[in-house]
Design an enzyme around this catalytic site. Structure first.
Site, PDB file in Angstrom:
ATOM      1  CG  HIS A 225     -22.680  42.212  26.914  1.00  0.00           C
ATOM      2  ND1 HIS A 225     -23.749  41.090  27.310  1.00  0.00           N
ATOM      3  CD2 HIS A 225     -23.180  43.304  27.649  1.00  0.00           C
ATOM      4  CE1 HIS A 225     -24.367  41.747  28.438  1.00  0.00           C
ATOM      5  NE2 HIS A 225     -24.319  42.937  28.350  1.00  0.00           N
ATOM      6  CG  HIS A 250     -18.278  45.633  19.667  1.00  0.00           C
ATOM      7  ND1 HIS A 250     -18.810  46.846  19.630  1.00  0.00           N
ATOM      8  CD2 HIS A 250     -19.176  44.985  19.113  1.00  0.00           C
ATOM      9  CE1 HIS A 250     -19.853  46.869  18.901  1.00  0.00           C
ATOM     10  NE2 HIS A 250     -20.344  45.409  18.611  1.00  0.00           N
ATOM     11  CG  HIS A 252     -20.872  40.387  17.542  1.00  0.00           C
ATOM     12  ND1 HIS A 252     -21.668  40.600  18.683  1.00  0.00           N
ATOM     13  CD2 HIS A 252     -20.646  41.836  17.116  1.00  0.00           C
ATOM     14  CE1 HIS A 252     -22.057  41.888  18.886  1.00  0.00           C
ATOM     15  NE2 HIS A 252     -21.381  42.417  17.957  1.00  0.00           N
ATOM     16  CG  HIS A 269     -20.122  45.069  14.655  1.00  0.00           C
ATOM     17  ND1 HIS A 269     -21.357  44.347  15.395  1.00  0.00           N
ATOM     18  CD2 HIS A 269     -20.220  44.515  13.706  1.00  0.00           C
ATOM     19  CE1 HIS A 269     -21.737  43.525  14.654  1.00  0.00           C
ATOM     20  NE2 HIS A 269     -21.350  43.479  13.459  1.00  0.00           N
ATOM     21  CB  THR A 336     -26.478  43.535  16.915  1.00  0.00           C
ATOM     22  OG1 THR A 336     -25.246  43.705  17.671  1.00  0.00           O
ATOM     23  CG2 THR A 336     -26.677  43.701  15.557  1.00  0.00           C
ATOM     24  CB  THR A 337     -26.314  44.659  22.281  1.00  0.00           C
ATOM     25  OG1 THR A 337     -25.780  46.146  22.198  1.00  0.00           O
ATOM     26  CG2 THR A 337     -25.029  43.634  21.647  1.00  0.00           C
TER      27      THR A 337
END
Ligand SMILES: [Zn+2]
Length: 386
Positions: A225, A250, A252, A269, A336-337
């Site tokens: 992801h 991680h 995005h 994040h 957010t996942t």
């Protein structure tokens, strides 16, 4: 990728085959089907010349046959050498009264002989039996399962549920997350979801976040992801008297957060957890600009394979991941996942850091779009530090 369907016969080969069939000769097929190796270029050329000339030569052939007289033709004395290269039956319109059936038979015999002679001289016309390339699935179910297992194991400190049955597009995209599994229900039923478009914050004096970051060994993983960095213990923050430890960070692309509607190139994040398991996530927006030295260290250790941690030979100083100015927005939100767990303290740095266009392009090759769409703020309190 799927194999491109291909015709079993190439264009230049079609002409001799049709002509031969028109002449009523069965042997042609054997010759075409034979698998003798030879000069493909010359055979292709032969076919091409036969294609270009037939009409004119065929007419000449007929005229000469007629001139030679009926007796000779009937006696079958044509030598078969007359029109070199005329590998064709007449396609013109000879007067039917002046050509007998015997003459036609002779002509056809002659053409057959010519065709045979050609085939003997240049037998390289090959019917290539192309078997389709084996199909290769983009990601096999087995690999996906492996990735899911590793992905779930590789997110220490986060609630379970980081598996690969959810995606950022298509049927398993963000609109469907809440229906994919019972444990993802909050993704659709939650009322304090992230990310949000941050606007209309209440401007106040927020206490500074106390950063206690130090150079730390790290490992990089592509979990299916995002690109994630897992860190050894030793990096902490203190907010509102509560101490959280940095577990992982991680990326995005583009940024999930928006500030007054604006979306940034990327966001990092930084996921922290306190002793009771409560989460605090610091969002560092990444605008296009100067190269980011810490991002580069992470990219340098990108693993060659998904779901396998790649340890870096160097240490990461997380102080250098942060922007210079440390003012921030804060609100209560969620992961957010999936499973979109709520009760997450969000700390969004007001000043973006930068990364170079090249650094952004590196990430986009792996994840061009791994941002959940903004969720309704639903009247939540947003505080903006001064
Ligand atoms: Zn995130």
């Amino acid at each position: 990728m799927s194999p491109t369907p291909s015709s079993p016969i190439r264009l230049p080969m079609r002409t001799p085959r049709l002509l031969i069939l028109a002449a009523g000769v069965g042997v042609a097929f054997c010759a075409l089907a034979s698998d003798r190796s030879g000069d493909h270029a010359s055979s292709a050329h032969g076919a091409a010349s036969a294609q270009e000339e037939p009409k004119v030569i065929a007419k000449d052939s007929l005229k000469r046959q007629l001139a030679a007289g009926k007796a000779e033709a009937k006696a079958g004395k044509t030598d078969g050498k007359s029109e070199a290269g005329a590998a064709s039956v007449p396609s013109g319109k000879p007067e039917p009264t002046s050509v007998s059936m015997a003459e036609l038979r002779d002509l056809i015999d002659q053409k057959i002989a010519e065709v045979r002679a050609k085939q003997a001289a240049a037998p390289a016309v090959k019917v290539i039996n192309r078997s389709p390339k084996p199909r290769v699935a983009a990601v096999s179910p087995q690999i996906k399962q492996t990735m899911a297992a590793h992905g779930a194991a590789a997110v220490p400190g986060l609630p379970a549920g980081h598996d690969l049955h959810w995606e950022y597009t298509g049927a398993a995209g963000p609109q469907s997350w809440g229906q994919l599994k019972p444990e993802f229900k909050t993704c659709s039923s939650g009322t304090r979801q992230s990310p949000i478009d941050i606007r209309d914050g209440i401007k106040v004096q927020l206490e500074p976040i106390q950063f206690d970051y130090r150079p730390t060994p790290f490992r990089v993983i592509d979990n299916g992801h995002t690109v994630q960095v897992n860190l050894d213990a030793g990096n902490n923050i203190t907010v509102s008297g509560r101490r959280y430890e940095l577990v992982q960070f991680h990326f995005h692309r583009p940024s999930e957060e928006r500030i007054n509607g604006r979306q940034y190139e990327m966001v990092a994040h930084l996921v922290h957890k306190d002793a009771q398991g409560r989460l605090a996530v610091i969002a560092v927006l990444l605008d296009q600009g100067k190269e980011h030295p810490m991002v580069q260290l992470v990219w340098n250790s990108l693993p060659l394979e998904k779901s396998i941690e790649q340890a870096s030979p160097v240490m990461l100083d997380m102080n250098l991941m942060l922007p210079e100015q440390r003012q921030y927005y804060t609100y209560m939100g969620s992961l957010t996942t999936p499973p979109c767990t709520e009760g997450v303290l969000w700390l969004v740095m007001k000043q973006p850091a930068t990364l170079s266009p090249y650094q952004a392009s590196v990430f986009s090759r792996l994840y061009a779009n791994n941002a959940r769409p903004v969720q309704s703020a639903s009247g939540r309190m947003i505080k903006e530090g001064q």
